[in-house]
Design a protein around this motif. Structure first.
Motif, PDB file in Angstrom:
ATOM      1  N   LEU A 253       0.838  -1.202   0.000  1.00 51.25           N
ATOM      2  CA  LEU A 253       0.000   0.000   0.000  1.00 51.25           C
ATOM      3  C   LEU A 253       0.872   1.250   0.000  1.00 51.25           C
ATOM      4  O   LEU A 253       0.630   2.185  -0.767  1.00 51.25           O
ATOM      5  N   LEU A 254       1.914   1.267   0.829  1.00 56.62           N
ATOM      6  CA  LEU A 254       2.814   2.423   0.863  1.00 56.62           C
ATOM      7  C   LEU A 254       3.516   2.612  -0.481  1.00 56.62           C
ATOM      8  O   LEU A 254       3.652   3.747  -0.956  1.00 56.62           O
ATOM      9  N   ASP A 255       3.945   1.515  -1.101  1.00 57.74           N
ATOM     10  CA  ASP A 255       4.573   1.594  -2.429  1.00 57.74           C
ATOM     11  C   ASP A 255       3.591   2.155  -3.458  1.00 57.74           C
ATOM     12  O   ASP A 255       3.968   2.968  -4.310  1.00 57.74           O
ATOM     13  N   ALA A 256       2.331   1.722  -3.374  1.00 59.79           N
ATOM     14  CA  ALA A 256       1.316   2.203  -4.320  1.00 59.79           C
ATOM     15  C   ALA A 256       1.076   3.698  -4.147  1.00 59.79           C
ATOM     16  O   ALA A 256       0.979   4.446  -5.132  1.00 59.79           O
ATOM     17  N   VAL A 257       0.996   4.172  -2.913  1.00 59.78           N
ATOM     18  CA  VAL A 257       0.793   5.603  -2.662  1.00 59.78           C
ATOM     19  C   VAL A 257       1.992   6.398  -3.180  1.00 59.78           C
ATOM     20  O   VAL A 257       1.824   7.430  -3.843  1.00 59.78           O
ATOM     21  N   ASP A 258       3.200   5.915  -2.910  1.00 66.47           N
ATOM     22  CA  ASP A 258       4.399   6.606  -3.411  1.00 66.47           C
ATOM     23  C   ASP A 258       4.419   6.636  -4.941  1.00 66.47           C
ATOM     24  O   ASP A 258       4.765   7.657  -5.546  1.00 66.47           O
ATOM     25  N   PHE A 259       4.035   5.533  -5.573  1.00 69.24           N
ATOM     26  CA  PHE A 259       3.974   5.455  -7.034  1.00 69.24           C
ATOM     27  C   PHE A 259       2.980   6.483  -7.584  1.00 69.24           C
ATOM     28  O   PHE A 259       3.292   7.223  -8.518  1.00 69.24           O
ATOM     29  N   LEU A 260       1.780   6.524  -6.985  1.00 68.03           N
ATOM     30  CA  LEU A 260       0.759   7.471  -7.448  1.00 68.03           C
ATOM     31  C   LEU A 260       1.190   8.914  -7.219  1.00 68.03           C
ATOM     32  O   LEU A 260       0.957   9.779  -8.072  1.00 68.03           O
ATOM     33  N   ASN A 261       1.819   9.185  -6.084  1.00 69.89           N
ATOM     34  CA  ASN A 261       2.298  10.543  -5.810  1.00 69.89           C
ATOM     35  C   ASN A 261       3.322  10.990  -6.849  1.00 69.89           C
ATOM     36  O   ASN A 261       3.302  12.147  -7.275  1.00 69.89           O
ATOM     37  N   ALA A 262       4.188  10.070  -7.266  1.00 70.92           N
ATOM     38  CA  ALA A 262       5.200  10.406  -8.277  1.00 70.92           C
ATOM     39  C   ALA A 262       4.563  10.645  -9.642  1.00 70.92           C
ATOM     40  O   ALA A 262       5.023  11.483 -10.413  1.00 70.92           O
ATOM     41  N   ARG A 263       3.480   9.924  -9.934  1.00 73.08           N
ATOM     42  CA  ARG A 263       2.821  10.021 -11.239  1.00 73.08           C
ATOM     43  C   ARG A 263       1.874  11.223 -11.334  1.00 73.08           C
ATOM     44  O   ARG A 263       1.593  11.699 -12.415  1.00 73.08           O
ATOM     45  N   GLN A 264       1.318  11.653 -10.215  1.00 72.42           N
ATOM     46  CA  GLN A 264       0.363  12.772 -10.237  1.00 72.42           C
ATOM     47  C   GLN A 264       0.680  13.755  -9.102  1.00 72.42           C
ATOM     48  O   GLN A 264      -0.118  13.946  -8.187  1.00 72.42           O
TER      49      GLN A 264
ATOM     50  N   VAL B 140      -6.865  11.244   0.991  1.00 71.91           N
ATOM     51  CA  VAL B 140      -7.222  10.029   1.732  1.00 71.91           C
ATOM     52  C   VAL B 140      -6.071   9.031   1.721  1.00 71.91           C
ATOM     53  O   VAL B 140      -5.644   8.535   2.770  1.00 71.91           O
ATOM     54  N   ALA B 141      -5.552   8.706   0.546  1.00 71.06           N
ATOM     55  CA  ALA B 141      -4.476   7.722   0.447  1.00 71.06           C
ATOM     56  C   ALA B 141      -3.245   8.161   1.235  1.00 71.06           C
ATOM     57  O   ALA B 141      -2.612   7.352   1.924  1.00 71.06           O
ATOM     58  N   ASN B 142      -2.907   9.435   1.155  1.00 70.97           N
ATOM     59  CA  ASN B 142      -1.733   9.925   1.877  1.00 70.97           C
ATOM     60  C   ASN B 142      -1.961   9.980   3.379  1.00 70.97           C
ATOM     61  O   ASN B 142      -1.030   9.779   4.154  1.00 70.97           O
ATOM     62  N   SER B 143      -3.191  10.215   3.807  1.00 72.68           N
ATOM     63  CA  SER B 143      -3.488  10.180   5.241  1.00 72.68           C
ATOM     64  C   SER B 143      -3.370   8.757   5.775  1.00 72.68           C
ATOM     65  O   SER B 143      -2.845   8.527   6.870  1.00 72.68           O
ATOM     66  N   ILE B 144      -3.859   7.783   5.013  1.00 68.13           N
ATOM     67  CA  ILE B 144      -3.724   6.376   5.407  1.00 68.13           C
ATOM     68  C   ILE B 144      -2.243   6.000   5.459  1.00 68.13           C
ATOM     69  O   ILE B 144      -1.792   5.357   6.421  1.00 68.13           O
ATOM     70  N   ALA B 145      -1.474   6.415   4.457  1.00 71.01           N
ATOM     71  CA  ALA B 145      -0.036   6.131   4.443  1.00 71.01           C
ATOM     72  C   ALA B 145       0.645   6.777   5.649  1.00 71.01           C
ATOM     73  O   ALA B 145       1.519   6.156   6.278  1.00 71.01           O
ATOM     74  N   SER B 146       0.251   7.992   5.993  1.00 76.91           N
ATOM     75  CA  SER B 146       0.822   8.651   7.176  1.00 76.91           C
ATOM     76  C   SER B 146       0.536   7.838   8.432  1.00 76.91           C
ATOM     77  O   SER B 146       1.419   7.657   9.276  1.00 76.91           O
ATOM     78  N   ALA B 147      -0.694   7.347   8.551  1.00 74.49           N
ATOM     79  CA  ALA B 147      -1.053   6.533   9.714  1.00 74.49           C
ATOM     80  C   ALA B 147      -0.210   5.258   9.758  1.00 74.49           C
ATOM     81  O   ALA B 147       0.263   4.859  10.830  1.00 74.49           O
TER      82      ALA B 147
END
Length: 124
Positions: free
Chosen positions: A23-34, A41-48
């Motif tokens: 999940l953390l890898d997916a959030v990092d991937f999406l952040n890099a792409r957009q 929401v995704a970044n808040s979950i990753a922060s948690a």
């Protein structure tokens, strides 16, 4: 939900476990792409998952506001879809809808008809 049989339980996602790391890898991937539209929401979950609780801002989109990253954000609450849908006060009004406009209109009408509950803080 519990009484109606609609609550199926919770699943915890933890960093250091394959699912949490994915999940953390997916959030990092999406952040890099957009980078200009990072998911709040995704970044808040990753922060948690990373243990960054409280007023933490993983994206510029929330800067200047108060944000509360909670440890419970790493829990996924599972429900039977039909049970949740039946609890919505506007379910019957949207059941036969075919367009977004029909759904939006039915929800607005419902919200105009129901009394709003007063805000109540949870006893934490």
């Amino acid at each position: 939900m519990i009484r109606s049989g609609g609550f199926l339980g919770c699943v915890s996602v933890s960093a250091g476990e394959p699912e949490g790391d994915a999940l953390l890898d997916a959030v990092d991937f999406l952040n890099a792409r957009q980078p200009s539209s990072k998911s709040i929401v995704a970044n808040s979950i990753a922060s948690a998952l990373r243990g960054d609780f409280g007023d933490r801002h993983a994206t510029e989109r929330t800067r200047g506001s108060e944000l509360f990253v909670n440890p419970l954000m790493s829990l996924y609450w599972c429900f039977r879809l039909e049970a949740v849908a039946r609890k919505m006060g506007f379910y019957d009004a949207i059941a036969g809808s075919e367009t977004f406009h029909e759904i939006e209109s039915a929800i607005r009408i419902h919200h105009a008809r129901v009394a709003k509950r007063d805000w109540k803080n949870l006893p934490l």
